[in-house]
Design a protein around this motif. Structure first.
Motif, PDB file in Angstrom:
ATOM      1  N   ARG A  31      -7.737   8.299  26.446  1.00 20.22           N
ATOM      2  CA  ARG A  31      -7.761   8.523  24.999  1.00 20.22           C
ATOM      3  C   ARG A  31      -7.351   9.961  24.655  1.00 20.22           C
ATOM      4  O   ARG A  31      -6.615  10.210  23.695  1.00 20.22           O
ATOM      5  CB  ARG A  31      -9.160   8.227  24.451  1.00 20.22           C
ATOM      6  N   LEU A  34      -3.670  10.272  25.001  1.00 20.46           N
ATOM      7  CA  LEU A  34      -2.986   9.641  23.867  1.00 20.46           C
ATOM      8  C   LEU A  34      -3.038  10.520  22.630  1.00 20.46           C
ATOM      9  O   LEU A  34      -2.047  10.677  21.895  1.00 20.46           O
ATOM     10  CB  LEU A  34      -3.615   8.263  23.581  1.00 20.46           C
ATOM     11  N   THR A  38       0.105  12.241  20.825  1.00 23.79           N
ATOM     12  CA  THR A  38       0.342  12.000  19.397  1.00 23.79           C
ATOM     13  C   THR A  38       0.544  13.316  18.652  1.00 23.79           C
ATOM     14  O   THR A  38       1.439  13.463  17.815  1.00 23.79           O
ATOM     15  CB  THR A  38      -0.828  11.223  18.782  1.00 23.79           C
TER      16      THR A  38
END
Length: 205
Positions: A31, A34, A38
């Motif tokens: 996570r 990610l 992003t």
């Protein structure tokens, strides 16, 4: 058909009770990666967008640089002094009494019937040099005058000197004329360094 608890524990990697913690840790890492990816993507997109919106202005050309360079202040140009110059209008071998002249520069005087005729009212500075021939031994008087007044008067002592220089500031009106006379008559040298007449206009009245 049911699987034993030991089989299930082996397949999920939960051995000794620590598999669940490791799996949760891996998920948190994924996570985080990610989210970081992003953020990097958003930052890159923002940078590209700004590049299109705010493009850099092109580098100035050499000509633009030269035009934008502040020019140093130019010194004031000296104002040209209006001056009249006259040279002798006779020959070295002539005996002359009335000295006639031809103009070198004709700005505010003109030669008219052997007279120097003034064309403008104003203040003037007049200078004159006369050189007698070397064999002239008598005293001679050189006079500069208008039709109504004497302006300059000087004597050449022929036994000692042969050159006379005179100068004076005067006021002249339009139409005033100048005459130069030598008394008695004499042979006067005509080289430009020996005999000449000049008038400088100082200002207007």
């Amino acid at each position: 058909m049911s699987l034993s608890a030991e089989y299930c524990s082996d397949k999920t990697g939960d051995r000794g009770g620590g598999g669940g913690v490791a799996l949760a840790h891996q998920r948190r890492l994924i996570r985080g990666l990610l989210v970081w990816a992003t953020l990097l993507t958003l930052g890159l997109a923002t940078s590209i967008t700004l590049q299109f919106i705010q493009r850099e202005s092109p580098a100035p050309s050499k000509r633009q640089i030269q035009e934008n360079v502040t020019q140093p202040p130019q010194p004031p140009q000296p104002k040209e002094i209006p001056i009249m110059e006259f040279s002798p209008f006779w020959g070295d071998t002539e005996m002359v009494e009335n000295l006639t002249w031809k103009t070198v520069r004709e700005d505010f005087f003109k030669v008219q019937q052997q007279l120097l005729m003034n064309q403008k009212d104003g203040q003037y500075f007049l200078y004159l040099q006369v050189t007698l021939a070397s064999h002239e031994k008598a005293n001679h008087t050189i006079t500069v005058e208008t039709h109504n007044r004497k302006i300059l008067n000087g004597r050449i002592n022929g036994s000692k000197l042969s050159t006379l220089f005179m100068a004076k500031g005067i006021s002249l009106a339009k139409g005033d004329n100048l005459t130069v006379t030598c008394n008695p008559k004499a042979k006067i040298r005509t080289r430009h360094t020996e005999t000449y007449l000049g008038v400088i206009k100082i200002n207007s009245t």
